[in-house]
Design a protein around this motif. Structure first.
Motif, PDB file in Angstrom:
ATOM      1  N   GLU A  65     -32.614  20.260 -16.122  1.00  0.00           N
ATOM      2  CA  GLU A  65     -32.623  21.455 -16.327  1.00  0.00           C
ATOM      3  C   GLU A  65     -31.166  22.377 -16.076  1.00  0.00           C
ATOM      4  OE1 GLU A  65     -36.131  23.723 -15.414  1.00  0.00           O
ATOM      5  OE2 GLU A  65     -37.374  22.034 -15.497  1.00  0.00           O
ATOM      6  N   ASP A  66     -30.615  22.037 -15.112  1.00  0.00           N
ATOM      7  CA  ASP A  66     -29.293  22.626 -14.506  1.00  0.00           C
ATOM      8  C   ASP A  66     -28.354  22.394 -15.566  1.00  0.00           C
ATOM      9  OD1 ASP A  66     -30.460  23.985 -12.790  1.00  0.00           O
ATOM     10  OD2 ASP A  66     -30.030  22.586 -11.067  1.00  0.00           O
ATOM     11  N   HIS A  67     -28.424  20.764 -15.855  1.00  0.00           N
ATOM     12  CA  HIS A  67     -27.225  20.475 -16.769  1.00  0.00           C
ATOM     13  C   HIS A  67     -27.313  21.118 -18.115  1.00  0.00           C
ATOM     14  CE1 HIS A  67     -24.407  17.415 -18.216  1.00  0.00           C
ATOM     15  NE2 HIS A  67     -25.447  17.053 -19.394  1.00  0.00           N
ATOM     16  N   PHE A  68     -28.302  21.483 -18.668  1.00  0.00           N
ATOM     17  CA  PHE A  68     -28.326  22.196 -19.870  1.00  0.00           C
ATOM     18  C   PHE A  68     -28.301  23.508 -19.821  1.00  0.00           C
ATOM     19  CE2 PHE A  68     -29.971  17.897 -20.802  1.00  0.00           C
ATOM     20  CZ  PHE A  68     -29.257  17.402 -21.901  1.00  0.00           C
ATOM     21  N   ASP A  69     -28.042  24.151 -18.655  1.00  0.00           N
ATOM     22  CA  ASP A  69     -28.231  25.465 -18.323  1.00  0.00           C
ATOM     23  C   ASP A  69     -26.586  25.749 -18.188  1.00  0.00           C
ATOM     24  OD1 ASP A  69     -28.655  28.055 -17.887  1.00  0.00           O
ATOM     25  OD2 ASP A  69     -29.784  27.660 -16.046  1.00  0.00           O
ATOM     26  N   SER A  70     -26.349  27.086 -18.312  1.00  0.00           N
ATOM     27  CA  SER A  70     -24.970  27.600 -18.071  1.00  0.00           C
ATOM     28  C   SER A  70     -24.605  27.569 -16.707  1.00  0.00           C
ATOM     29  CB  SER A  70     -24.535  28.709 -18.679  1.00  0.00           C
ATOM     30  OG  SER A  70     -25.432  29.964 -18.310  1.00  0.00           O
ATOM     31  N   ASN A  71     -23.249  27.384 -16.248  1.00  0.00           N
ATOM     32  CA  ASN A  71     -22.893  27.363 -15.001  1.00  0.00           C
ATOM     33  C   ASN A  71     -21.781  28.304 -14.693  1.00  0.00           C
ATOM     34  OD1 ASN A  71     -21.748  26.725 -12.419  1.00  0.00           O
ATOM     35  ND2 ASN A  71     -22.265  24.598 -12.414  1.00  0.00           N
ATOM     36  N   PRO A  72     -22.070  29.670 -14.577  1.00  0.00           N
ATOM     37  CA  PRO A  72     -20.909  30.667 -14.729  1.00  0.00           C
ATOM     38  C   PRO A  72     -19.798  30.374 -13.716  1.00  0.00           C
ATOM     39  CG  PRO A  72     -23.012  31.801 -14.780  1.00  0.00           C
ATOM     40  CD  PRO A  72     -23.155  30.208 -14.262  1.00  0.00           C
ATOM     41  N   GLU A  73     -20.130  30.076 -12.522  1.00  0.00           N
ATOM     42  CA  GLU A  73     -19.045  29.921 -11.435  1.00  0.00           C
ATOM     43  C   GLU A  73     -17.975  28.853 -11.895  1.00  0.00           C
ATOM     44  OE1 GLU A  73     -20.262  29.008  -7.246  1.00  0.00           O
ATOM     45  OE2 GLU A  73     -21.596  30.456  -7.715  1.00  0.00           O
ATOM     46  N   LEU A  74     -18.696  27.562 -12.332  1.00  0.00           N
ATOM     47  CA  LEU A  74     -17.958  26.601 -12.926  1.00  0.00           C
ATOM     48  C   LEU A  74     -16.964  26.925 -13.931  1.00  0.00           C
ATOM     49  CD1 LEU A  74     -17.023  23.265 -12.900  1.00  0.00           C
ATOM     50  CD2 LEU A  74     -18.984  23.057 -14.261  1.00  0.00           C
ATOM     51  N   GLU A  75     -17.371  27.493 -14.986  1.00  0.00           N
ATOM     52  CA  GLU A  75     -16.869  27.970 -16.173  1.00  0.00           C
ATOM     53  C   GLU A  75     -15.724  28.921 -15.800  1.00  0.00           C
ATOM     54  OE1 GLU A  75     -19.865  29.340 -19.311  1.00  0.00           O
ATOM     55  OE2 GLU A  75     -21.354  27.551 -18.331  1.00  0.00           O
ATOM     56  N   ALA A  77     -13.983  29.069 -13.111  1.00  0.00           N
ATOM     57  CA  ALA A  77     -13.084  28.157 -12.600  1.00  0.00           C
ATOM     58  C   ALA A  77     -12.127  27.392 -13.436  1.00  0.00           C
ATOM     59  CB  ALA A  77     -13.578  27.525 -11.373  1.00  0.00           C
ATOM     60  N   LEU A  78     -12.922  26.885 -14.495  1.00  0.00           N
ATOM     61  CA  LEU A  78     -12.201  26.003 -15.372  1.00  0.00           C
ATOM     62  C   LEU A  78     -11.433  27.032 -16.262  1.00  0.00           C
ATOM     63  CD1 LEU A  78     -15.259  23.631 -16.440  1.00  0.00           C
ATOM     64  CD2 LEU A  78     -13.229  23.040 -15.099  1.00  0.00           C
ATOM     65  N   GLU A  79     -11.876  27.944 -16.651  1.00  0.00           N
ATOM     66  CA  GLU A  79     -11.147  29.250 -17.456  1.00  0.00           C
ATOM     67  C   GLU A  79      -9.827  29.719 -16.714  1.00  0.00           C
ATOM     68  OE1 GLU A  79     -13.545  32.140 -19.298  1.00  0.00           O
ATOM     69  OE2 GLU A  79     -11.888  32.476 -20.641  1.00  0.00           O
ATOM     70  N   ALA A  80     -10.044  29.966 -15.242  1.00  0.00           N
ATOM     71  CA  ALA A  80      -8.993  30.561 -14.601  1.00  0.00           C
ATOM     72  C   ALA A  80      -7.766  29.295 -14.648  1.00  0.00           C
ATOM     73  CB  ALA A  80      -9.317  30.696 -13.381  1.00  0.00           C
ATOM     74  N   ASP A  81      -8.335  28.136 -14.504  1.00  0.00           N
ATOM     75  CA  ASP A  81      -7.261  26.806 -14.316  1.00  0.00           C
ATOM     76  C   ASP A  81      -6.595  26.383 -15.665  1.00  0.00           C
ATOM     77  OD1 ASP A  81      -7.782  26.958 -11.696  1.00  0.00           O
ATOM     78  OD2 ASP A  81      -9.034  25.267 -11.468  1.00  0.00           O
ATOM     79  N   GLY A  82      -7.267  27.004 -16.704  1.00  0.00           N
ATOM     80  CA  GLY A  82      -6.574  26.638 -17.985  1.00  0.00           C
ATOM     81  C   GLY A  82      -7.214  25.410 -18.461  1.00  0.00           C
ATOM     82  N   LYS A  83      -8.284  25.088 -17.962  1.00  0.00           N
ATOM     83  CA  LYS A  83      -8.884  23.555 -18.173  1.00  0.00           C
ATOM     84  C   LYS A  83      -9.844  23.738 -19.345  1.00  0.00           C
ATOM     85  CE  LYS A  83      -8.105  21.547 -13.859  1.00  0.00           C
ATOM     86  NZ  LYS A  83      -8.381  21.257 -12.653  1.00  0.00           N
ATOM     87  N   LEU A  84      -9.338  24.180 -20.626  1.00  0.00           N
ATOM     88  CA  LEU A  84     -10.066  24.833 -21.729  1.00  0.00           C
ATOM     89  C   LEU A  84     -10.946  23.452 -22.538  1.00  0.00           C
ATOM     90  CD1 LEU A  84      -7.773  27.343 -23.387  1.00  0.00           C
ATOM     91  CD2 LEU A  84      -9.494  27.511 -21.312  1.00  0.00           C
ATOM     92  N   GLU A  85     -10.460  22.163 -22.399  1.00  0.00           N
ATOM     93  CA  GLU A  85     -11.260  21.250 -22.846  1.00  0.00           C
ATOM     94  C   GLU A  85     -12.318  20.798 -22.107  1.00  0.00           C
ATOM     95  OE1 GLU A  85      -9.364  17.036 -23.656  1.00  0.00           O
ATOM     96  OE2 GLU A  85      -7.958  18.501 -24.622  1.00  0.00           O
ATOM     97  N   LYS A  86     -12.165  20.963 -20.862  1.00  0.00           N
ATOM     98  CA  LYS A  86     -13.509  20.832 -19.872  1.00  0.00           C
ATOM     99  C   LYS A  86     -14.334  22.002 -20.044  1.00  0.00           C
ATOM    100  CE  LYS A  86     -12.075  17.387 -16.642  1.00  0.00           C
ATOM    101  NZ  LYS A  86     -10.754  16.969 -16.602  1.00  0.00           N
ATOM    102  N   MET A  89     -16.332  21.330 -22.786  1.00  0.00           N
ATOM    103  CA  MET A  89     -17.283  20.370 -22.480  1.00  0.00           C
ATOM    104  C   MET A  89     -18.701  20.864 -21.893  1.00  0.00           C
ATOM    105  SD  MET A  89     -16.406  16.884 -20.526  1.00  0.00           S
ATOM    106  CE  MET A  89     -14.777  16.562 -21.443  1.00  0.00           C
ATOM    107  N   VAL A  90     -18.524  21.582 -20.955  1.00  0.00           N
ATOM    108  CA  VAL A  90     -19.529  22.049 -19.985  1.00  0.00           C
ATOM    109  C   VAL A  90     -20.408  22.996 -20.914  1.00  0.00           C
ATOM    110  CG1 VAL A  90     -18.805  21.468 -17.871  1.00  0.00           C
ATOM    111  CG2 VAL A  90     -18.255  23.728 -18.654  1.00  0.00           C
ATOM    112  N   GLN A  91     -19.855  23.737 -21.673  1.00  0.00           N
ATOM    113  CA  GLN A  91     -20.364  24.884 -22.458  1.00  0.00           C
ATOM    114  C   GLN A  91     -21.280  24.271 -23.814  1.00  0.00           C
ATOM    115  OE1 GLN A  91     -17.126  27.504 -23.476  1.00  0.00           O
ATOM    116  NE2 GLN A  91     -18.085  28.927 -21.688  1.00  0.00           N
ATOM    117  N   GLU A  92     -20.628  23.016 -24.070  1.00  0.00           N
ATOM    118  CA  GLU A  92     -21.503  22.541 -25.304  1.00  0.00           C
ATOM    119  C   GLU A  92     -22.962  22.133 -25.162  1.00  0.00           C
ATOM    120  OE1 GLU A  92     -18.220  19.405 -27.248  1.00  0.00           O
ATOM    121  OE2 GLU A  92     -19.636  18.490 -25.950  1.00  0.00           O
ATOM    122  N   THR A  93     -23.119  21.795 -23.917  1.00  0.00           N
ATOM    123  CA  THR A  93     -24.614  21.366 -23.428  1.00  0.00           C
ATOM    124  C   THR A  93     -25.592  22.782 -23.338  1.00  0.00           C
ATOM    125  OG1 THR A  93     -24.064  21.307 -21.271  1.00  0.00           O
ATOM    126  CG2 THR A  93     -24.353  19.330 -22.619  1.00  0.00           C
TER     127      THR A  93
END
Ligand code: G1P
Length: 290
Positions: A65-75, A77-86, A89-93
């Motif tokens: 369930e968590d895998h297919f849910d959003s993960n605001p903290e992770l998202e 962090a990835l945005e702040a680091d400019g890791k847009l591809e990743k 990838m996590v938003q797709e699901t």
């Protein structure tokens, strides 16, 4: 004819073949290179035009369930680091209509599918089992839908297996070929001994079923292994309406066994852009040493 828009993915098994890894982790979350196996299954359903997916899970399945849910903290962090591809990838699901229901006791595959009765209602639907991954030009689930659009009746996928392996599968007793790779079936038998197996055509984990299957499931007594078997309910349904078997000729990966899981990981690793070159060199070196 109603179109096929719903899928059911049973994921309530105990994963005993992958212990100790699956003591606390859902076996459907084990990755092939970097993607949990259940994501491949969900992607196959979506590629076939499925809009709503019900996952029937059990204990220790929170991670699905968590895998297919959003993960605001992770998202964030990835945005702040400019890791847009990743980030993508996590938003797709998270952009998928997924529903979850829990099978309270592991009473077998038939019982797991029965949990989907209210979700499915009066529509044809597909069932995808996580132990088989498939690849073909047209996704296998779509192949089943194409057959259904011709016949209006249930159809499941079969592949030829070595005769001694029939005891691991539901096996069909085919009457005759009635179309492209399509068989009319006399009987469906769950896990027969090789000396009793009516053919080498084994059911792999893709089924397109009409909603009448639920009446059959409700009347199905425990079968092989004391469990409510989907194969037994399908055999009863076949006496009321046809249930056809579609022979799949594409590539099937048996990720429900350790060896199949390793083989699949290697094949996918040899295609993954981040691992393919180094893995190829590594395998060559290893082969020389053997
Ligand atoms: C289930 C079904 C069996 C089918 C198989 C395909 O068995 O009961 O008929 O052939 O999936 O993977 P299981 O492997 O869950 O024991």
């Amino acid at each position: 004819m109603k179109s096929v828009k719903k899928a059911v993915i049973p994921a309530a098994g105990l994963g005993t073949r992958f212990l100790p890894a699956t003591k606390a982790l859902a076996k459907e979350m084990l990755p092939i290179v970097d993607k949990p196996t259940i994501q491949f299954i969900v992607e196959e359903a979506r590629a076939a035009g499925i809009e709503d997916i019900l996952i029937v899970d059990g204990k220790s399945k929170r991670s699905i369930e968590d895998h297919f849910d959003s993960n605001p903290e992770l998202e964030a962090a990835l945005e702040a680091d400019g890791k847009l591809e990743k980030l993508q990838m996590v938003q797709e699901t998270t952009d998928i209509n997924l529903y979850f229901i829990r099978q309270s006791k592991p009473r077998g595959l038939g019982d797991a599918v029965l949990q989907a009765k209210a979700f499915v209602g009066d529509e044809p639907f597909v069932v995808l089992l996580g132990d088989d991954m498939t690849r073909d030009e047209v996704p296998l689930t779509k192949q089943l839908i194409n057959q259904y659009e011709k016949t209006g009746e249930s159809t499941l996928a079969v592949v030829k297996v070595p005769h001694e392996e029939t005891k691991k599968y539901g096996v069909i007793d085919p009457i005759e070929k009635v179309g492209d790779n399509l068989y009319q079936v006399r009987q469906f038998v769950e896990k027969p001994n090789p000396d009793e197996a009516p053919s080498d055509l084994a059911i792999i984990g893709r089924y397109l079923l009409t909603p009448e299957i639920f009446e059959e499931l409700e009347n199905t007594k425990p079968g092989k292994g004391g469990e409510i078997q989907l194969t037994d309910a399908i055999d009863s349904l076949n006496k009321r309406q046809h249930v056809y078997a579609h022979e799949f000729t594409g590539r099937r990966y048996d990720i429900g066994s350790k060896i199949g899981f390793l083989e699949t990981s290697i094949e996918f690793g040899l295609e993954h852009p981040e691992t393919k070159d180094e893995l190829r060199e590594y395998i060559k070196k290893l082969a020389q040493e053997m």
